[in-house]
Design an enzyme around this catalytic site. Structure first.
Site, PDB file in Angstrom:
ATOM      1  N   ASP A 216     -32.182  10.691  13.472  1.00  0.00           N
ATOM      2  CA  ASP A 216     -30.849  10.543  13.797  1.00  0.00           C
ATOM      3  C   ASP A 216     -30.470  11.559  14.718  1.00  0.00           C
ATOM      4  OD1 ASP A 216     -28.659   8.865  13.184  1.00  0.00           O
ATOM      5  OD2 ASP A 216     -27.928  10.543  11.816  1.00  0.00           O
ATOM      6  N   SER A 240     -22.760   7.046  14.193  1.00  0.00           N
ATOM      7  CA  SER A 240     -23.812   5.935  13.998  1.00  0.00           C
ATOM      8  C   SER A 240     -23.220   4.774  13.243  1.00  0.00           C
ATOM      9  CB  SER A 240     -25.081   6.364  13.100  1.00  0.00           C
ATOM     10  OG  SER A 240     -25.628   7.668  13.799  1.00  0.00           O
ATOM     11  N   GLN A 289     -30.937   1.969  16.594  1.00  0.00           N
ATOM     12  CA  GLN A 289     -29.617   2.089  16.000  1.00  0.00           C
ATOM     13  C   GLN A 289     -28.557   1.653  16.998  1.00  0.00           C
ATOM     14  OE1 GLN A 289     -28.015   6.423  16.277  1.00  0.00           O
ATOM     15  NE2 GLN A 289     -28.586   6.462  13.806  1.00  0.00           N
TER      16      GLN A 289
END
Length: 297
Positions: A216, A240, A289
């Protein structure tokens, strides 16, 4: 300032969940990126919660999750696991991460902050193919992210400098560093070497959880690169939205992994970002993502 061993101990404490009752677990919240819970923390803890409900020790091979609300680091996260299927090889789990919040009437209500479905299966032989590992300078030839911060801290606004200089729990070496304060428009492709040294030998579930945690970092920022903006750009709202991950081959996060990232499109205040983790020539995991990237004003 904590030493690296303290940071690693905090990471391990993050993925050590407390079982409250059958299929329900509690995870501690830490300040990794600010007052809101770092998405990587929720990903890692959700993997651990699902793995702890397996009757057999199987590694995760894929997960698909949505970040639904910004969680608060001021309270723990509760993970509710639903056992969807246990076959001869594949096991599927649904994980819902919740926190309690006070409504306008003073009542405590449950809010879902993250939802994920993950699938687990044993590693077995079979048809095997991958592309060649991208060629980048090795980590030994690169400067660490922490060292690179020293070059830019003078340009960072005074109220942000202390947080800007905080060491990360994951050791990162960018292949082609970007100015975080005054970025130039660039092709949306970047790569980092990363590792968590001094972690020691750990079960596969913890290794996978910490790789998800590490995935991430930087990924959503890849979509910002062609626009010449960064997380420090005034008026930027970034977060996100979802996160998917496939684990292909064994790896050791104590050792350097190459994280190769790119974005192929940004539109309607969103960017789609992709990533691949490589180690010793092997493609070990793939990430995708979508991130919110709204520029106000």
């Amino acid at each position: 300032m904590p030493d690296y061993k303290q940071l690693v101990d905090q990471l391990l404490d993050t993925v050590k969940l407390t079982e409250i009752s059958e299929n329900i677990f509690e995870g501690k919240s830490y300040d990794y990126v600010g007052k809101r819970i770092f998405g990587g923390q929720v990903l890692a803890q959700a993997i651990m919660a699902a793995a702890q409900t397996l009757d057999e020790d199987k590694p995760c091979h894929s997960l698909h999750g949505y970040f639904l609300r910004g969680g608060s680091i001021g309270q723990p996260v509760i993970y509710q696991v639903r056992r969807l299927r246990d076959g001869r090889s594949l096991s599927a789990r649904e994980v819902t991460a919740v926190q309690m919040k006070q409504d306008n009437d003073g009542n405590m209500i449950e809010q879902v902050v993250f939802s994920m479905i993950a699938s687990f299966s044993p590693m077995e032989g079979g048809l095997d193919y991958q592309e060649e590992m991208p060629a980048y300078p090795p980590p030994e030839d690169l400067e660490s992210e922490q060292s690179l911060k020293e070059h830019h801290v003078g340009s960072v606004p005074e109220p942000l400098r202390e947080r800007f200089m905080r060491p990360r729990h994951v050791e990162i070496k960018p292949v082609k560093p970007r100015d975080p304060v005054y970025p130039e428009p660039m092709i949306p492709r970047q790569a980092n070497w990363l590792r968590i040294r001094e972690l020691g030998e750990q079960p596969v579930a913890i290794q996978q959880a910490l790789l998800a945690f590490s995935s991430d970092y930087y990924l959503v920022g890849t979509g910002l690169m062609p626009h010449g903006i960064s997380f420090m750009t005034k008026g930027l709202q970034a977060a996100s939205i979802d996160h998917s991950m496939h684990f292909h081959r064994p790896f050791d996060i104590n050792e350097w992994l190459l994280y190769d990232m790119w974005s192929d499109t940004t539109s309607h205040s969103k960017g789609l970002n992709h990533g691949q983790f490589w180690q010793n020539g092997n493609l070990v995991a793939t990430v995708q993502q979508e991130g919110l990237m709204r520029l106000r004003g």
